[in-house]
Design a protein around this motif. Structure first.
Motif, PDB file in Angstrom:
ATOM      1  N   ALA A   1       0.830  -1.206   0.000  1.00  0.00           N
ATOM      2  CA  ALA A   1       0.000   0.000   0.000  1.00  0.00           C
ATOM      3  C   ALA A   1       0.866   1.257   0.000  1.00  0.00           C
ATOM      4  CB  ALA A   1      -0.931  -0.001   1.213  1.00  0.00           C
ATOM      5  N   VAL A   2       1.948   1.208   0.774  1.00  0.00           N
ATOM      6  CA  VAL A   2       2.884   2.338   0.801  1.00  0.00           C
ATOM      7  C   VAL A   2       3.468   2.578  -0.586  1.00  0.00           C
ATOM      8  CG1 VAL A   2       5.114   3.138   1.673  1.00  0.00           C
ATOM      9  CG2 VAL A   2       3.472   2.102   3.242  1.00  0.00           C
ATOM     10  N   GLN A   3       3.889   1.493  -1.237  1.00  0.00           N
ATOM     11  CA  GLN A   3       4.497   1.620  -2.558  1.00  0.00           C
ATOM     12  C   GLN A   3       3.498   2.133  -3.589  1.00  0.00           C
ATOM     13  OE1 GLN A   3       7.988   0.732  -3.029  1.00  0.00           O
ATOM     14  NE2 GLN A   3       7.508   2.142  -4.703  1.00  0.00           N
ATOM     15  N   LEU A   4       2.248   1.655  -3.508  1.00  0.00           N
ATOM     16  CA  LEU A   4       1.208   2.121  -4.420  1.00  0.00           C
ATOM     17  C   LEU A   4       1.007   3.631  -4.286  1.00  0.00           C
ATOM     18  CD1 LEU A   4      -1.609  -0.588  -4.175  1.00  0.00           C
ATOM     19  CD2 LEU A   4      -0.205  -0.046  -6.168  1.00  0.00           C
ATOM     20  N   LEU A   5       0.925   4.086  -3.051  1.00  0.00           N
ATOM     21  CA  LEU A   5       0.695   5.508  -2.805  1.00  0.00           C
ATOM     22  C   LEU A   5       1.880   6.335  -3.293  1.00  0.00           C
ATOM     23  CD1 LEU A   5      -1.469   7.335  -1.505  1.00  0.00           C
ATOM     24  CD2 LEU A   5      -0.172   7.225   0.613  1.00  0.00           C
TER      25      LEU A   5
END
Length: 332
Positions: free
Chosen positions: A161-165
């Protein structure tokens, strides 16, 4: 001095007469200015003792006159000069800054640029005031910044999720914070943010994004890479080519460095991948799939297609077609 240190000092009633907030990263400047405007003075005092000016509209003399006034029914007054980079004759503030009123807290936001350290104005502020330079966060620190911020708000966030954001928004910290706040408001009692939340509330697909394309290319999964590119073709705003190419270049640049390292173990190379052991393991697999020659060729192709994406040596080929050509050539 950091933005947090300035605010912590203010909470302890420790003030300097002048604060100059400069630099390219708006987030920290806005954070300090917002605290100065809404928290230094109690509401009962702010009506008489808070003055706010904007550089585009304010005359330097009006700002100085406000700074020279004494507070009414209070020990301190606050004078804010926002968007000071747009003020004409800003150097004329120097005479006041050289002899500021002890009862005035003068806070200046000077965005997008910094003062010349050789100039008298910089030296004058530095003598008795505080200069805070807000620098753009480096791409390699962005995921850690997001993780740390989420934890500071008493939430957790999955690595994906961090990488997506990070991939979707980039280093716009103000926007990242706004999106995280939007997500957390909708979580109810839950304290963990997942990739499903990013997809639902931010609007980025958890299956079709720049990060997943990079993974497909890294594993030489051509079918998956083409599916993702076709999604981008149907949804042009999902991941523009100007976002994808730097992401791929960053990955293959790390693989290129890998081949020159003495210790090629997971532990030896994880520093290249921000101490992420999973990413290090995947990189070793990719290095075996591509070999040194393949990685070198990938970097040359990325340079070539970056030029084509801006119209050099290309007659208007669509971004999706360029990406398809690129990944096919890289994998072959």
């Amino acid at each position: 001095m950091s933005a947090e240190k300035i605010i912590n000092d203010w909470k302890k009633k420790l003030y300097k007469p002048v604060y100059w907030l400069e630099g390219e990263e708006d987030y920290y400047i806005d954070k300090v200015m917002d605290y100065a405007e809404h928290q230094i003075l109690p509401e009962s005092e702010a009506g008489f003792n808070l003055s706010v000016f904007y550089g585009k509209d304010a005359a330097w003399s009006d700002v100085v006159n406000a700074c020279m006034r004494y507070p009414m029914f209070a020990e301190k007054q606050v004078v804010l000069l926002k968007e000071a980079q747009q003020m004409r004759d800003i150097e004329k503030l120097e005479n006041y800054i050289e002899n500021p009123l002890a009862s005035t807290i003068f806070v200046v936001s000077y965005k997008e640029k910094t003062l010349d350290k050789r100039k008298t104005l910089y030296k004058t502020i530095k003598k008795d005031g505080e200069i805070f330079t807000s620098e753009k966060i480096k791409d390699y620190n962005l995921t850690k910044w997001i993780t740390d911020y989420v934890q500071s708000q008493s939430f957790s966030m999955s690595a994906k999720a961090v990488q997506l954001l990070a991939d979707h928004i980039g280093s716009d910290l103000s926007r990242i914070v706004n999106e995280i706040e939007k997500i957390t408001v909708n979580l109810g009692q839950r304290k963990s943010i997942t990739e499903d939340d990013i997809e639902r509330y931010v609007g980025v697909s958890k299956e079709y994004n720049a990060f997943e394309l990079q993974n497909a290319v890294a594993k030489k999964d051509l079918a998956k890479a083409i599916r993702i590119i076709q999604y981008f073709e149907a949804n042009p705003k999902a991941a523009p080519i100007q976002l994808i190419l730097p992401s791929l270049y960053g990955f293959f640049s790390k693989l290129y460095v890998y081949f020159g390292m003495a210790d090629k173990s997971e532990n030896g190379i994880k520093g290249l991948f921000y101490n992420n052991p999973y990413a290090a393991k995947e990189a070793i697999t990719s290095a075996k799939l591509y070999s040194y020659t393949g990685v070198e060729q990938a970097l040359l192709l990325l340079h070539e297609y970056n030029l084509k994406s801006v119209g050099i040596n290309d007659n208007g080929t669509s971004d999706a077609s360029l990406l398809k050509e690129l990944v096919v050539k890289m994998m072959n």
